[in-house]
Design a protein around this motif. Sequence first.
Motif, PDB file in Angstrom:
ATOM      1  N   ASP A 294      -8.067  -7.350   2.748  1.00  0.00           N
ATOM      2  CA  ASP A 294      -9.654  -7.461   3.434  1.00  0.00           C
ATOM      3  C   ASP A 294      -9.828  -7.861   4.880  1.00  0.00           C
ATOM      4  O   ASP A 294      -8.231  -8.468   5.329  1.00  0.00           O
ATOM      5  N   ALA A 295     -10.805  -8.322   5.342  1.00  0.00           N
ATOM      6  CA  ALA A 295     -11.011  -8.658   6.619  1.00  0.00           C
ATOM      7  C   ALA A 295     -10.217  -9.937   6.989  1.00  0.00           C
ATOM      8  O   ALA A 295      -9.572 -10.106   8.046  1.00  0.00           O
ATOM      9  N   GLU A 296     -10.161 -10.761   5.948  1.00  0.00           N
ATOM     10  CA  GLU A 296      -9.420 -12.256   6.373  1.00  0.00           C
ATOM     11  C   GLU A 296      -7.889 -11.800   6.133  1.00  0.00           C
ATOM     12  O   GLU A 296      -7.229 -12.860   6.731  1.00  0.00           O
ATOM     13  N   ILE A 297      -7.364 -11.337   5.058  1.00  0.00           N
ATOM     14  CA  ILE A 297      -6.046 -11.115   4.920  1.00  0.00           C
ATOM     15  C   ILE A 297      -5.747  -9.594   4.924  1.00  0.00           C
ATOM     16  O   ILE A 297      -5.873  -8.993   4.148  1.00  0.00           O
ATOM     17  N   ARG A 298      -5.248  -9.270   6.012  1.00  0.00           N
ATOM     18  CA  ARG A 298      -4.688  -7.898   6.366  1.00  0.00           C
ATOM     19  C   ARG A 298      -3.259  -7.589   5.757  1.00  0.00           C
ATOM     20  O   ARG A 298      -2.503  -8.632   5.804  1.00  0.00           O
ATOM     21  N   GLY A 299      -3.432  -6.582   4.945  1.00  0.00           N
ATOM     22  CA  GLY A 299      -2.250  -6.290   4.498  1.00  0.00           C
ATOM     23  C   GLY A 299      -1.853  -4.542   4.792  1.00  0.00           C
ATOM     24  O   GLY A 299      -2.795  -3.818   5.200  1.00  0.00           O
ATOM     25  N   VAL A 300      -0.809  -4.066   4.278  1.00  0.00           N
ATOM     26  CA  VAL A 300      -0.510  -2.657   4.385  1.00  0.00           C
ATOM     27  C   VAL A 300       0.210  -2.434   2.919  1.00  0.00           C
ATOM     28  O   VAL A 300       0.839  -3.207   2.392  1.00  0.00           O
TER      29      VAL A 300
ATOM     30  N   LEU B 180       6.020   0.334  -5.822  1.00  0.00           N
ATOM     31  CA  LEU B 180       4.867  -0.141  -4.975  1.00  0.00           C
ATOM     32  C   LEU B 180       5.110  -1.322  -4.041  1.00  0.00           C
ATOM     33  O   LEU B 180       5.478  -2.392  -4.573  1.00  0.00           O
ATOM     34  N   HIS B 181       5.023  -1.475  -2.862  1.00  0.00           N
ATOM     35  CA  HIS B 181       5.054  -2.506  -1.877  1.00  0.00           C
ATOM     36  C   HIS B 181       3.634  -2.903  -1.270  1.00  0.00           C
ATOM     37  O   HIS B 181       3.125  -1.991  -0.896  1.00  0.00           O
ATOM     38  N   THR B 182       3.118  -4.241  -1.258  1.00  0.00           N
ATOM     39  CA  THR B 182       1.920  -4.697  -0.628  1.00  0.00           C
ATOM     40  C   THR B 182       2.507  -5.929   0.068  1.00  0.00           C
ATOM     41  O   THR B 182       2.696  -6.726  -0.382  1.00  0.00           O
ATOM     42  N   SER B 183       2.237  -5.747   1.471  1.00  0.00           N
ATOM     43  CA  SER B 183       2.711  -6.710   2.122  1.00  0.00           C
ATOM     44  C   SER B 183       1.682  -7.197   3.060  1.00  0.00           C
ATOM     45  O   SER B 183       0.934  -6.619   3.440  1.00  0.00           O
TER      46      SER B 183
ATOM     47  N   LEU C  36       8.911  -2.610   7.911  1.00  0.00           N
ATOM     48  CA  LEU C  36       8.097  -2.977   6.677  1.00  0.00           C
ATOM     49  C   LEU C  36       8.949  -3.713   5.653  1.00  0.00           C
ATOM     50  O   LEU C  36       8.248  -4.929   5.156  1.00  0.00           O
ATOM     51  N   VAL C  37      10.205  -3.383   5.347  1.00  0.00           N
ATOM     52  CA  VAL C  37      10.786  -4.410   4.423  1.00  0.00           C
ATOM     53  C   VAL C  37      10.877  -5.767   5.006  1.00  0.00           C
ATOM     54  O   VAL C  37      11.234  -6.522   4.149  1.00  0.00           O
ATOM     55  N   GLU C  38      10.925  -6.190   6.070  1.00  0.00           N
ATOM     56  CA  GLU C  38      10.789  -7.652   6.795  1.00  0.00           C
ATOM     57  C   GLU C  38       9.420  -8.163   6.754  1.00  0.00           C
ATOM     58  O   GLU C  38       9.293  -9.548   6.683  1.00  0.00           O
ATOM     59  N   PHE C  39       8.279  -7.453   6.447  1.00  0.00           N
ATOM     60  CA  PHE C  39       7.241  -8.190   6.195  1.00  0.00           C
ATOM     61  C   PHE C  39       7.097  -9.045   4.825  1.00  0.00           C
ATOM     62  O   PHE C  39       7.579  -8.467   3.980  1.00  0.00           O
ATOM     63  N   PRO C  40       6.302 -10.202   4.730  1.00  0.00           N
ATOM     64  CA  PRO C  40       6.279 -10.857   3.623  1.00  0.00           C
ATOM     65  C   PRO C  40       5.245 -10.267   2.897  1.00  0.00           C
ATOM     66  O   PRO C  40       4.368  -9.667   3.295  1.00  0.00           O
ATOM     67  N   PRO C  41       5.388 -10.703   1.322  1.00  0.00           N
ATOM     68  CA  PRO C  41       4.364 -10.201   0.614  1.00  0.00           C
ATOM     69  C   PRO C  41       2.937 -10.644   1.168  1.00  0.00           C
ATOM     70  O   PRO C  41       2.641 -11.515   1.605  1.00  0.00           O
ATOM     71  N   LEU C  42       1.839  -9.884   0.555  1.00  0.00           N
ATOM     72  CA  LEU C  42       0.423 -10.032   1.072  1.00  0.00           C
ATOM     73  C   LEU C  42       0.069 -11.450   0.747  1.00  0.00           C
ATOM     74  O   LEU C  42      -0.634 -12.016   1.676  1.00  0.00           O
TER      75      LEU C  42
ATOM     76  N   GLU D 152       2.176  -9.732  -6.887  1.00  0.00           N
ATOM     77  CA  GLU D 152       3.022  -8.830  -8.038  1.00  0.00           C
ATOM     78  C   GLU D 152       3.024  -7.363  -7.498  1.00  0.00           C
ATOM     79  O   GLU D 152       3.928  -6.721  -8.053  1.00  0.00           O
ATOM     80  N   GLU D 153       2.509  -6.969  -6.421  1.00  0.00           N
ATOM     81  CA  GLU D 153       2.265  -5.720  -5.977  1.00  0.00           C
ATOM     82  C   GLU D 153       3.525  -5.460  -5.099  1.00  0.00           C
ATOM     83  O   GLU D 153       4.029  -4.448  -4.488  1.00  0.00           O
ATOM     84  N   PHE D 154       4.203  -6.567  -4.385  1.00  0.00           N
ATOM     85  CA  PHE D 154       5.330  -6.562  -3.525  1.00  0.00           C
ATOM     86  C   PHE D 154       6.645  -6.109  -4.207  1.00  0.00           C
ATOM     87  O   PHE D 154       7.102  -6.989  -5.017  1.00  0.00           O
ATOM     88  N   GLY D 155       7.075  -4.813  -4.124  1.00  0.00           N
ATOM     89  CA  GLY D 155       8.321  -4.259  -4.843  1.00  0.00           C
ATOM     90  C   GLY D 155       8.404  -4.160  -6.205  1.00  0.00           C
ATOM     91  O   GLY D 155       9.142  -4.411  -6.992  1.00  0.00           O
ATOM     92  N   ARG D 156       7.063  -4.057  -6.770  1.00  0.00           N
ATOM     93  CA  ARG D 156       6.753  -3.861  -8.213  1.00  0.00           C
ATOM     94  C   ARG D 156       7.031  -2.232  -8.597  1.00  0.00           C
ATOM     95  O   ARG D 156       6.529  -1.597  -7.990  1.00  0.00           O
ATOM     96  N   GLU D 157       7.945  -2.153  -9.650  1.00  0.00           N
ATOM     97  CA  GLU D 157       8.202  -0.911 -10.068  1.00  0.00           C
ATOM     98  C   GLU D 157       7.147  -0.537 -10.915  1.00  0.00           C
ATOM     99  O   GLU D 157       6.975  -1.273 -12.073  1.00  0.00           O
ATOM    100  N   ILE D 158       6.501   0.505 -10.894  1.00  0.00           N
ATOM    101  CA  ILE D 158       5.241   1.095 -11.341  1.00  0.00           C
ATOM    102  C   ILE D 158       5.651   2.033 -12.575  1.00  0.00           C
ATOM    103  O   ILE D 158       4.966   2.326 -13.443  1.00  0.00           O
TER     104      ILE D 158
END
Length: 132
Positions: free
Chosen positions: A28-34, A50-53, A64-70, A75-81
């Motif tokens: 969101d506006a306070e916590i930007r992620g990708v 799926l990665h969310t960082s 992107l792989v150097e970015f920390p989790p959001l 749970e979304e960072f590196g989660r096999e869906i």
Amino acid sequence: MRFLEESFVLGALARGRAVEQFLGPAGDAEIRGVRWVEVVPNHAGFGVVLHTSADVGSEQFCDLVEFPPLALGDEEFGREIAEVRAAVDALAIAEARTGAVRDRWVNGGIARDEYRDFVRAGRPDHWPADAT
């Protein structure tokens, strides 16, 4: 040409190479992620990951792989869906569950270039910017 034709996506996966896709903003506006998604060959066939960082990058820092989790414990960072036997099924699941688009897959490690374009475009609310 950055994006792969479907036959090249399937060929890369058949050769044991991952493909990926930058999905755009998260948070969101306070916590930007990708977010980005990978289809990765594995022992059982293919995994959809799926990665969310946190969006901590810039034009100069876009690996992107150097970015920390959001968020801590995200749970979304590196989660096999999904894990499936056929590459076409993995692509279909990635598209259905993450919003990936069939004609925007790139070779593994290239989603960072799409992220750089996202940063240059001013981090729009939707990605690609023309897909509102």
